[in-house]
Design a protein around this motif. Structure first.
Motif, PDB file in Angstrom:
ATOM      1  N   GLY A 130       0.768  -1.236   0.000  1.00  0.00           N
ATOM      2  CA  GLY A 130       0.000   0.000   0.000  1.00  0.00           C
ATOM      3  C   GLY A 130       0.800   1.286   0.000  1.00  0.00           C
ATOM      4  N   PHE A 131       2.132   1.211  -0.042  1.00  0.00           N
ATOM      5  CA  PHE A 131       2.956   2.422  -0.073  1.00  0.00           C
ATOM      6  C   PHE A 131       3.102   2.868  -1.527  1.00  0.00           C
ATOM      7  CE2 PHE A 131       4.030   0.524   3.972  1.00  0.00           C
ATOM      8  CZ  PHE A 131       4.164   1.608   4.822  1.00  0.00           C
ATOM      9  N   THR A 132       2.019   3.432  -2.041  1.00  0.00           N
ATOM     10  CA  THR A 132       1.961   3.850  -3.436  1.00  0.00           C
ATOM     11  C   THR A 132       1.604   5.323  -3.514  1.00  0.00           C
ATOM     12  OG1 THR A 132      -0.385   3.270  -3.604  1.00  0.00           O
ATOM     13  CG2 THR A 132       1.219   1.536  -4.126  1.00  0.00           C
ATOM     14  N   SER A 133       1.700   5.859  -4.712  1.00  0.00           N
ATOM     15  CA  SER A 133       1.364   7.268  -4.917  1.00  0.00           C
ATOM     16  C   SER A 133      -0.101   7.532  -4.600  1.00  0.00           C
ATOM     17  CB  SER A 133       1.685   7.676  -6.358  1.00  0.00           C
ATOM     18  OG  SER A 133       1.009   6.825  -7.275  1.00  0.00           O
ATOM     19  N   ALA A 134      -0.946   6.532  -4.784  1.00  0.00           N
ATOM     20  CA  ALA A 134      -2.366   6.697  -4.478  1.00  0.00           C
ATOM     21  C   ALA A 134      -2.606   6.908  -2.987  1.00  0.00           C
ATOM     22  CB  ALA A 134      -3.145   5.466  -4.956  1.00  0.00           C
ATOM     23  N   SER A 135      -1.696   6.401  -2.173  1.00  0.00           N
ATOM     24  CA  SER A 135      -1.806   6.568  -0.720  1.00  0.00           C
ATOM     25  C   SER A 135      -0.964   7.731  -0.205  1.00  0.00           C
ATOM     26  CB  SER A 135      -1.367   5.272  -0.022  1.00  0.00           C
ATOM     27  OG  SER A 135      -2.158   4.185  -0.421  1.00  0.00           O
ATOM     28  N   GLY A 136      -0.375   8.492  -1.131  1.00  0.00           N
ATOM     29  CA  GLY A 136       0.410   9.654  -0.738  1.00  0.00           C
ATOM     30  C   GLY A 136       1.893   9.377  -0.546  1.00  0.00           C
ATOM     31  N   TYR A 137       2.364   8.216  -0.978  1.00  0.00           N
ATOM     32  CA  TYR A 137       3.782   7.865  -0.844  1.00  0.00           C
ATOM     33  C   TYR A 137       4.432   7.871  -2.222  1.00  0.00           C
ATOM     34  CZ  TYR A 137       2.525   6.184   3.830  1.00  0.00           C
ATOM     35  OH  TYR A 137       2.063   6.090   5.119  1.00  0.00           O
ATOM     36  N   ARG A 138       5.696   8.280  -2.254  1.00  0.00           N
ATOM     37  CA  ARG A 138       6.450   8.187  -3.493  1.00  0.00           C
ATOM     38  C   ARG A 138       7.138   6.834  -3.549  1.00  0.00           C
ATOM     39  NH1 ARG A 138      10.068  13.568  -3.609  1.00  0.00           N
ATOM     40  NH2 ARG A 138      10.366  12.901  -1.447  1.00  0.00           N
ATOM     41  N   LEU A 139       7.085   6.178  -4.706  1.00  0.00           N
ATOM     42  CA  LEU A 139       7.784   4.921  -4.883  1.00  0.00           C
ATOM     43  C   LEU A 139       9.286   5.142  -4.733  1.00  0.00           C
ATOM     44  CD1 LEU A 139       5.967   3.224  -7.915  1.00  0.00           C
ATOM     45  CD2 LEU A 139       5.912   2.507  -5.518  1.00  0.00           C
ATOM     46  N   ILE A 140       9.948   4.181  -4.125  1.00  0.00           N
ATOM     47  CA  ILE A 140      11.394   4.298  -3.950  1.00  0.00           C
ATOM     48  C   ILE A 140      12.065   4.329  -5.315  1.00  0.00           C
ATOM     49  CG2 ILE A 140      13.452   3.125  -3.087  1.00  0.00           C
ATOM     50  CD1 ILE A 140      11.747   1.964  -0.848  1.00  0.00           C
ATOM     51  N   SER A 141      12.843   5.372  -5.547  1.00  0.00           N
ATOM     52  CA  SER A 141      13.558   5.519  -6.818  1.00  0.00           C
ATOM     53  C   SER A 141      14.906   6.157  -6.550  1.00  0.00           C
ATOM     54  CB  SER A 141      12.756   6.392  -7.788  1.00  0.00           C
ATOM     55  OG  SER A 141      13.529   6.697  -8.932  1.00  0.00           O
ATOM     56  N   ILE A 142      15.964   5.508  -7.033  1.00  0.00           N
ATOM     57  CA  ILE A 142      17.310   6.035  -6.820  1.00  0.00           C
ATOM     58  C   ILE A 142      17.498   7.371  -7.528  1.00  0.00           C
ATOM     59  CG2 ILE A 142      18.474   5.015  -8.797  1.00  0.00           C
ATOM     60  CD1 ILE A 142      19.737   5.072  -5.138  1.00  0.00           C
ATOM     61  N   GLY A 143      16.609   7.670  -8.489  1.00  0.00           N
ATOM     62  CA  GLY A 143      16.680   8.954  -9.175  1.00  0.00           C
ATOM     63  C   GLY A 143      16.097  10.091  -8.368  1.00  0.00           C
ATOM     64  N   ASP A 144      15.416   9.764  -7.274  1.00  0.00           N
ATOM     65  CA  ASP A 144      14.849  10.772  -6.382  1.00  0.00           C
ATOM     66  C   ASP A 144      15.953  11.300  -5.473  1.00  0.00           C
ATOM     67  OD1 ASP A 144      12.654  12.185  -5.060  1.00  0.00           O
ATOM     68  OD2 ASP A 144      13.027  10.812  -3.399  1.00  0.00           O
ATOM     69  N   GLY A 145      16.074  12.628  -5.379  1.00  0.00           N
ATOM     70  CA  GLY A 145      17.163  13.244  -4.623  1.00  0.00           C
ATOM     71  C   GLY A 145      17.303  12.741  -3.193  1.00  0.00           C
ATOM     72  N   PRO A 146      16.249  12.815  -2.371  1.00  0.00           N
ATOM     73  CA  PRO A 146      16.346  12.326  -0.995  1.00  0.00           C
ATOM     74  C   PRO A 146      16.705  10.837  -0.903  1.00  0.00           C
ATOM     75  CG  PRO A 146      14.441  13.757  -1.221  1.00  0.00           C
ATOM     76  CD  PRO A 146      14.970  13.515  -2.610  1.00  0.00           C
ATOM     77  N   THR A 147      16.174  10.037  -1.827  1.00  0.00           N
ATOM     78  CA  THR A 147      16.493   8.609  -1.815  1.00  0.00           C
ATOM     79  C   THR A 147      17.958   8.374  -2.160  1.00  0.00           C
ATOM     80  OG1 THR A 147      14.232   8.064  -2.475  1.00  0.00           O
ATOM     81  CG2 THR A 147      15.903   6.354  -2.780  1.00  0.00           C
TER      82      THR A 147
END
Length: 257
Positions: A130-147
């Motif tokens: 359930g940790f999806t964009s629909a639930s307000g979470y960003r998918l883990i992506s190494i291209g994401d700055g904080p990740t």
């Protein structure tokens, strides 16, 4: 220095224990992260940091790295090989620097593999929980700055833990004592912070503890709730590491053996 590095690398790759410990670092870090990611659901545990959940295994991986680093120095004292090492390389700080360099390289490789696999598995497991964009979470992506910061910072965290442990081992020269001291530093501060009810002291313990402060680098959400910002937290761990190496290096030079 090149000869010293080659000698330390040869010792590391031709000894069975370090090979198994590096493999254990990767396997256990990934396994614990996968279990944590698979057991948490977005609906029952709202407000979680997906990246930090996926990197839960670093808590265990650091202990294995610490044990490896301590053995890197203390095994030579236990077997008496340290006499041969110092006869071959009389400049003792060069020996310590070579051990630190080889250890850094090895932990960088193992840590990168462990962190990368943890995030990859965590992305799939957490999305299924359930940790999806629909639930307000960003998918883990190494291209994401904080990740990306959390991933790279976690690898650096493991390197600093290894060097901290090497400094302690150099100072005490005994594997049992060294591992005991390092594990105490890593896990005592979080335990005390959890037990202390006074908010001020809880905050201070999270700021000064090498584990509490250093693992701030893993956070990607709710950064305002951290005792220290991610990079400042890693800086606290770096200060602990520097102090341990200075003390260990000073005693290494001043003692007879």
């Amino acid at each position: 220095m090149r000869r010293s590095l080659h000698a330390e690398w040869t010792k590391l790759r031709t000894t069975n224990a370090p090979t198994w410990l590096f493999a254990a670092t990767i396997v256990m870090t990934v396994a614990v992260g996968a279990i944590a990611s698979a057991s948490v659901h977005a609906q029952s545990s709202p407000g979680q940091d997906p990246v930090r959940l996926a990197l839960t295994g670093v808590d265990l991986g650091q202990a294995i790295v610490a044990g490896l680093a301590v053995l890197t120095m203390c095994d030579e004292y236990a077997t008496g090989m340290i006499h041969t090492t110092f006869l071959t390389v009389p400049r003792r700080l060069e020996v310590l620097a070579a051990k630190a360099g080889v250890l850094t390289f090895a932990v960088l490789l193992a840590g990168s593999a462990a962190v990368g696999a943890s995030l990859l598995i965590g992305r799939s497991a957490l999305a299924g929980n359930g940790f999806t964009s629909a639930s307000g979470y960003r998918l883990i992506s190494i291209g994401d700055g904080p990740t990306l910061r959390a991933a790279g910072g976690s690898v650096l965290y493991l390197v600093l833990i290894g060097l901290l442990s090497l400094g302690v081992a150099t100072a005490v020269r005994d594997s049992t004592t060294g591992i005991g001291i390092v594990l105490g530093l890593l896990y005592l501060f979080p335990l005390l912070a959890a037990l202390v009810s006074d908010p001020l002291w809880h905050h201070r313990l999270e700021q000064i503890g090498p584990t509490n402060a250093g693992q701030s680098i893993e956070a990607t959400t709710n950064l305002h709730n951290l005792a220290l910002s991610p990079w400042n937290g890693l800086g606290v761990l770096a200060a602990w590491t520097t102090a341990a190496l200075i003390i260990g290096g000073t005693l290494l030079v001043r003692r007879d053996v």
